[in-house]
Design a protein around this motif. Sequence first.
Motif, short mmCIF file in Angstrom:
data_model
loop_
_atom_site.label_atom_id
_atom_site.label_comp_id
_atom_site.label_asym_id
_atom_site.label_seq_id
_atom_site.Cartn_x
_atom_site.Cartn_y
_atom_site.Cartn_z
N SER A 1 1.65 -0.31 -3.87
CA SER A 1 1.56 -1.09 -2.83
C SER A 1 3.27 -1.94 -3.03
O SER A 1 3.38 -2.25 -1.89
CB SER A 1 0.31 -2.29 -2.76
OG SER A 1 0.38 -3.48 -4.01
N GLY B 1 -5.12 0.36 -0.72
CA GLY B 1 -4.36 0.41 0.70
C GLY B 1 -4.81 -0.29 1.83
O GLY B 1 -4.32 -1.99 2.16
N SER C 1 -3.64 -4.18 0.06
CA SER C 1 -2.33 -4.38 0.90
C SER C 1 -2.10 -4.46 2.30
O SER C 1 -1.29 -4.79 2.54
CB SER C 1 -1.26 -2.59 0.96
OG SER C 1 -1.26 -2.34 -0.87
N THR C 2 -2.60 -4.10 2.96
CA THR C 2 -2.42 -4.23 4.48
C THR C 2 -2.87 -5.65 5.26
O THR C 2 -2.00 -5.72 6.00
CB THR C 2 -3.35 -3.40 5.26
OG1 THR C 2 -3.08 -1.86 4.94
CG2 THR C 2 -3.01 -3.50 7.03
N TYR D 1 0.32 -7.56 3.86
CA TYR D 1 1.31 -7.40 4.42
C TYR D 1 1.25 -7.56 6.28
O TYR D 1 2.64 -8.17 7.03
CB TYR D 1 2.03 -5.80 4.63
CG TYR D 1 2.62 -5.32 3.53
CD1 TYR D 1 3.53 -6.05 2.60
CD2 TYR D 1 1.67 -4.42 2.49
CE1 TYR D 1 4.22 -6.09 1.85
CE2 TYR D 1 2.29 -3.73 1.07
CZ TYR D 1 3.98 -4.38 0.67
OH TYR D 1 4.13 -4.52 -0.71
N ILE D 2 -0.01 -7.96 6.71
CA ILE D 2 -0.35 -8.11 8.10
C ILE D 2 -0.02 -9.63 8.20
O ILE D 2 0.80 -10.67 9.03
CB ILE D 2 -1.41 -7.89 8.31
CG1 ILE D 2 -1.88 -6.72 9.05
CG2 ILE D 2 -2.00 -8.90 9.29
CD1 ILE D 2 -3.76 -6.47 8.96
N ILE E 1 4.22 -5.35 9.36
CA ILE E 1 3.52 -3.16 9.43
C ILE E 1 4.67 -3.34 10.64
O ILE E 1 3.95 -4.19 12.12
CB ILE E 1 2.42 -2.82 8.83
CG1 ILE E 1 1.94 -3.40 7.83
CG2 ILE E 1 1.81 -1.95 9.59
CD1 ILE E 1 -0.08 -4.08 7.66
N TYR F 1 3.18 -0.81 13.15
CA TYR F 1 1.89 0.03 13.51
C TYR F 1 2.12 0.90 14.51
O TYR F 1 1.72 2.30 14.02
CB TYR F 1 0.73 -0.52 14.34
CG TYR F 1 0.52 -2.31 13.44
CD1 TYR F 1 -0.42 -2.14 12.50
CD2 TYR F 1 0.70 -3.98 13.59
CE1 TYR F 1 -1.25 -3.12 11.71
CE2 TYR F 1 0.34 -4.61 13.21
CZ TYR F 1 -0.54 -4.61 11.67
OH TYR F 1 -0.82 -5.54 11.63
N THR G 1 4.28 -0.29 6.32
CA THR G 1 3.33 0.80 7.22
C THR G 1 3.33 2.20 6.36
O THR G 1 2.28 3.20 6.80
CB THR G 1 4.91 0.90 7.99
OG1 THR G 1 5.49 0.40 8.43
CG2 THR G 1 4.23 2.17 9.00
N PHE H 1 -0.18 1.17 5.60
CA PHE H 1 -1.16 0.99 6.32
C PHE H 1 -1.30 2.86 6.98
O PHE H 1 -2.54 2.70 7.26
CB PHE H 1 -0.38 0.70 7.56
CG PHE H 1 -1.26 0.39 8.82
CD1 PHE H 1 -2.39 -0.26 9.10
CD2 PHE H 1 -1.00 1.88 10.09
CE1 PHE H 1 -2.77 0.42 10.19
CE2 PHE H 1 -1.00 1.46 10.97
CZ PHE H 1 -2.69 1.00 11.22
N PHE I 1 -4.28 3.52 3.81
CA PHE I 1 -5.47 2.65 4.37
C PHE I 1 -5.91 4.07 4.88
O PHE I 1 -7.27 4.34 3.82
CB PHE I 1 -4.99 1.57 4.60
CG PHE I 1 -7.21 1.25 5.48
CD1 PHE I 1 -7.86 1.56 4.56
CD2 PHE I 1 -6.64 0.20 6.26
CE1 PHE I 1 -8.91 0.42 4.69
CE2 PHE I 1 -7.84 -0.10 7.13
CZ PHE I 1 -8.69 0.08 5.87
#
Length: 272
Positions: free
Chosen positions: A18, A60, A63-64, A67-68, A73, A75, A197, A200, A203
């Motif tokens: 990550s 994922g 981590s997502t 990071y959000i 990220i 998207y 990214t 993401f 994931f």
Amino acid sequence: MEWLLILLIGLAASALGSLIGLGGGIIVVPALLFIGTFGLPEVSPQVAVGTSLFTMIFTGMSSTIGYIKHKTIDYKSGLLFLIGSAPGGIAGAYWVKFLDVQAFNFYFGTFILLVSFVMVIRNKIKPLPFNKETGYVRTFTDPSGNTYEYGFNPFVAIAVALIIGFISGIFGVGGGSLMVPAMIIFFYFPPHVAVATSMFMIFLSSIVSSVAHIALGNIDWLYAALLVPGAWIGARGGVYLNQRLKSKTIVLILRIVLVIIGVRLIVEGFAG
């Protein structure tokens, strides 16, 4: 003691994965293949890959979520890259049976080492040209206060992702090992955004890949149950470190890991 070892493997792999956007499979798969030397039941390469991919769902996801919160990220870019990398990965997995994988491991390992070298001179390489009026453009300011402008032509991005997905499918390496450098070199992504990214994308793609491996019975559920808690916690640790390291440091760590991947593939090529 042996079970604690598996938990720690999940923790370390996910933290590193990550941190630089590779997912962690580069550590989990070989660790599971050699787990028998520690007195634990051995697993086949197919089960090692399947179990690793299932674990990466949680790496994922964790981590997502992290990071959000930091809003790193991209998207739209991630989904565009997935449009190319997903079918590319499927095609690569199909074509691998027609190739001399050992020989290609050697050549691909050499290519990975070349990518690591290119990362050194990336600031002297011009990103792929695109029309700012019709392309996708974004700006980002990293924790050090450096502001980046990056972007790409969507069709070019999908084409690059398709090639990367195909190569990753053939050689069985995570797409992040090439996707993160490609985002940084070709599209001038800030390292923090490229990593976030990539996680993401990992994931989403891990969910799809895991469904197939579950259907094929390629998951050791005991090992998965031990790896997942470490993966979840380790991923959060990787996000924490990512947000506190400078962009140059993240790129340096990425280069070191790429060298390790490249050397490993070259050794596998010679071993075959």
